[in-house]
Design an enzyme around this catalytic site. Sequence first.
Site, mmCIF file in Angstrom:
data_model
loop_
_atom_site.group_PDB
_atom_site.id
_atom_site.type_symbol
_atom_site.label_atom_id
_atom_site.label_comp_id
_atom_site.label_asym_id
_atom_site.label_seq_id
_atom_site.Cartn_x
_atom_site.Cartn_y
_atom_site.Cartn_z
ATOM 1 N N CYS A 12 0.873 -1.188 0.000
ATOM 2 C CA CYS A 12 0.000 0.000 0.000
ATOM 3 C C CYS A 12 0.910 1.238 0.000
ATOM 4 C CB CYS A 12 -0.849 0.002 1.263
ATOM 5 S SG CYS A 12 0.168 0.076 2.740
ATOM 6 N N HIS A 73 3.343 1.691 11.790
ATOM 7 C CA HIS A 73 2.202 1.569 12.716
ATOM 8 C C HIS A 73 2.232 2.589 13.836
ATOM 9 C CE1 HIS A 73 2.829 -2.622 11.263
ATOM 10 N NE2 HIS A 73 1.557 -2.482 11.041
ATOM 11 N N CYS A 95 2.526 5.928 8.968
ATOM 12 C CA CYS A 95 1.581 6.139 7.866
ATOM 13 C C CYS A 95 0.644 7.308 8.191
ATOM 14 C CB CYS A 95 0.764 4.871 7.645
ATOM 15 S SG CYS A 95 -0.509 5.127 6.400
ATOM 16 N N HIS A 123 -2.176 -4.454 19.386
ATOM 17 C CA HIS A 123 -1.541 -4.147 18.099
ATOM 18 C C HIS A 123 -0.796 -2.819 18.227
ATOM 19 C CE1 HIS A 123 -1.014 -3.057 13.891
ATOM 20 N NE2 HIS A 123 -1.166 -4.345 13.620
ATOM 21 N N GLU A 125 -0.358 -0.353 16.329
ATOM 22 C CA GLU A 125 -1.104 0.842 15.880
ATOM 23 C C GLU A 125 -2.046 1.342 16.983
ATOM 24 O OE1 GLU A 125 -3.431 0.498 12.208
ATOM 25 O OE2 GLU A 125 -4.788 1.995 13.062
ATOM 26 N N THR A 161 -7.073 0.990 11.549
ATOM 27 C CA THR A 161 -7.175 1.150 10.089
ATOM 28 C C THR A 161 -7.432 -0.162 9.329
ATOM 29 O OG1 THR A 161 -4.779 0.958 9.934
ATOM 30 C CG2 THR A 161 -5.688 3.196 9.998
ATOM 31 N N CYS A 189 -8.652 2.248 6.520
ATOM 32 C CA CYS A 189 -7.844 2.687 5.383
ATOM 33 C C CYS A 189 -8.486 2.273 4.054
ATOM 34 C CB CYS A 189 -6.469 2.065 5.567
ATOM 35 S SG CYS A 189 -5.485 2.064 4.109
ATOM 36 N N SER A 217 0.849 -9.983 10.465
ATOM 37 C CA SER A 217 0.219 -8.810 9.845
ATOM 38 C C SER A 217 -1.288 -8.837 10.071
ATOM 39 C CB SER A 217 0.546 -8.808 8.345
ATOM 40 O OG SER A 217 -0.422 -8.075 7.639
ATOM 41 N N SER A 261 1.655 -5.300 3.313
ATOM 42 C CA SER A 261 3.103 -5.278 3.520
ATOM 43 C C SER A 261 3.801 -6.437 2.803
ATOM 44 C CB SER A 261 3.409 -5.300 5.027
ATOM 45 O OG SER A 261 2.640 -6.291 5.664
HETATM 46 S S1 SF4 Z 1 -3.072 2.499 7.107
HETATM 47 FE FE1 SF4 Z 1 -1.808 0.673 6.925
HETATM 48 S S2 SF4 Z 1 -2.628 -0.372 5.135
HETATM 49 FE FE2 SF4 Z 1 -3.381 1.726 5.031
HETATM 50 S S3 SF4 Z 1 -1.915 2.847 3.769
HETATM 51 FE FE3 SF4 Z 1 -1.281 3.069 5.905
HETATM 52 S S4 SF4 Z 1 0.194 1.429 6.272
HETATM 53 FE FE4 SF4 Z 1 -0.964 0.922 4.423
#
Ligand code: SF4
Length: 279
Positions: A12, A73, A95, A123, A125, A161, A189, A217, A261
């Site tokens: 991504c 993350h 991200c 997680h 994130e 996400t 996302c 993942s 990923s």
């Molecule tokens: S939120 Fe996660 S899956 Fe979406 S673009 Fe960002 S890294 Fe990629």
Amino acid sequence: MEIVLSKEAGFCFGVKRALKLTNQTLEKSRCNVYTLGPLIHNPQVIEDLKNKGILVAQGMDEIATGVVILRSHGVTPKLYQQILDSGLKMVDAVCPNVKRVQKLVSQLKQEGYTVVVVGEKNHPEVMSIPGIAEGATLVIENIEQAESFPRVERIGLVAQTTQTCEYFRKIASLLLHKTFELRAYHTICDAVERRQQDSRKIAQQVEMMLVVGGKNSANTSRLAQICAMSGCVTYHIETSSEIQPEWLKGIKKIGITAGASTPPWIIEGVVDRITGISR
Ligand code: SF4
């Protein structure tokens, strides 16, 4: 055998961005370059980065000098502060979609909402979201937790996400009965959502799905769940070496999808191996 490869499979934009920043940092730096935890959730890519010279530290106590790259993350607010205090050079590869969740949570807290995140408590994130460590931001991991949620004045709701829209809607509709005001933000996302929709569609048309990506993942594991729930025989693999030739016996149409990923060379390897076995 017909192979249907998802057009959404693979890196991504957030992962591409993190890898680009990391490679650029490696090229420019004359000192040690660290990531705190793995940069992304794919063991093969992490191994490749290590071979190029990236060092993976588990905490700031392992880093005396050098550059610190923040992984895609995000890192916990406490760790972020430690990096700032250390005075070390920091490269932010978090991200932008993850940052948006962090920002929305801070805003909702300032406005006095009871903030709830739909996601997995452990997680990275979710752990990077303000207030999680102190229990000031709450996490809902399943339907039962939403059903037993106490009644509160106002709820601010966001999602990790990589959650599915369907599940997020379900939790939101349950929480609606627990409050006078529910403000929900769609933070799933786009890349994840498109990939989930395409994978579901393919799973409904084929006899078997291979979901390629790190076992650690979250978005890849979710894809495997979605494909299996479509009633299709589903295998979650990291690389082509895990494919057992007996899986393919009698299969005429197979689908392949991959997490955000998963690098192109691993996806190509899976296609090549299936083609080779079915010849
Ligand atoms: S939120 Fe996660 S899956 Fe979406 S673009 Fe960002 S890294 Fe990629």
